[in-house]
Design a protein around this motif. Structure first.
Motif, mmCIF file in Angstrom:
data_model
loop_
_atom_site.group_PDB
_atom_site.id
_atom_site.type_symbol
_atom_site.label_atom_id
_atom_site.label_comp_id
_atom_site.label_asym_id
_atom_site.label_seq_id
_atom_site.Cartn_x
_atom_site.Cartn_y
_atom_site.Cartn_z
ATOM 1 N N UNK A 46 0.841 -1.204 0.000
ATOM 2 C CA UNK A 46 0.000 0.000 0.000
ATOM 3 C C UNK A 46 0.870 1.246 0.000
ATOM 4 N N UNK A 47 1.927 1.238 0.803
ATOM 5 C CA UNK A 47 2.833 2.380 0.865
ATOM 6 C C UNK A 47 3.499 2.629 -0.492
ATOM 7 N N UNK A 48 3.935 1.577 -1.154
ATOM 8 C CA UNK A 48 4.596 1.737 -2.449
ATOM 9 C C UNK A 48 3.646 2.300 -3.504
ATOM 10 N N UNK A 49 2.439 1.757 -3.560
ATOM 11 C CA UNK A 49 1.484 2.273 -4.530
ATOM 12 C C UNK A 49 1.075 3.710 -4.206
ATOM 13 N N UNK A 50 0.956 4.027 -2.937
ATOM 14 C CA UNK A 50 0.621 5.397 -2.535
ATOM 15 C C UNK A 50 1.742 6.354 -2.908
ATOM 16 N N UNK A 51 2.976 5.957 -2.663
ATOM 17 C CA UNK A 51 4.100 6.822 -3.021
ATOM 18 C C UNK A 51 4.212 6.992 -4.531
ATOM 19 N N UNK A 52 3.838 5.980 -5.269
ATOM 20 C CA UNK A 52 3.819 6.112 -6.721
ATOM 21 C C UNK A 52 2.828 7.191 -7.142
ATOM 22 N N UNK A 53 1.682 7.206 -6.495
ATOM 23 C CA UNK A 53 0.665 8.209 -6.818
ATOM 24 C C UNK A 53 1.083 9.594 -6.333
ATOM 25 N N UNK A 54 1.688 9.667 -5.172
ATOM 26 C CA UNK A 54 2.003 10.953 -4.550
ATOM 27 C C UNK A 54 3.327 11.551 -5.004
ATOM 28 N N UNK A 55 4.188 10.796 -5.634
ATOM 29 C CA UNK A 55 5.528 11.269 -5.972
ATOM 30 C C UNK A 55 5.544 12.572 -6.771
ATOM 31 N N UNK A 56 4.757 12.708 -7.832
ATOM 32 C CA UNK A 56 4.812 13.979 -8.577
ATOM 33 C C UNK A 56 4.440 15.195 -7.719
#
Length: 126
Positions: A46-56
């Motif tokens: 969940x953290x990895x997918x969230x960071x993927x979304x939030x990175x930009x």
């Protein structure tokens, strides 16, 4: 110019964590035991997918992202108190047979999911 592959890296890591968690879940079902690492693997996915979304958005470091971080941590602190009360009640009244390691792993996984989940929700809402 160098291309930024950070989002793709987070997605790949998330997929790896999901595969590992599913494997551990299948092994625990077959072996009829509870593998505590499974909770953390799902939380890391969940953290990895969230960071993927939030990175930009995190890359910008503007006031909006500071506000989202502040609100997410505030909501997560409230959620942590609720999780603590619920788990204390479960342990106190022997609703589920949980060991101390089970409780710690569940709390850690819930906190990771809550922090990053609220960041995604707040980023989408604002």
């Amino acid at each position: 110019m160098r291309k930024d592959n950070t989002q793709l890296s987070f997605i790949v890591l998330g997929c790896v964590f999901v595969c590992m968690a599913v494997f551990m879940l299948v092994v625990s079902i077959i072996g009829q035991v509870t593998l505590q690492q499974t909770y953390m693997l799902f939380a890391l996915a969940v953290m990895s997918f969230s960071m993927s979304y939030l990175y930009p958005q995190f890359k910008q470091k503007d006031e909006r992202m500071k506000f989202i971080r502040y609100k997410a941590l505030t909501y997560s602190a409230i959620a942590f108190v609720v999780y603590y009360i619920v788990l204390s009640g479960i342990i106190q009244f022997d609703i589920l047979p949980l060991t101390s390691m089970d409780v710690l792993n569940i709390l850690a996984a819930l906190m990771i999911i809550t922090v990053f989940g609220t960041m995604v929700i707040l980023a989408r809402r604002n």
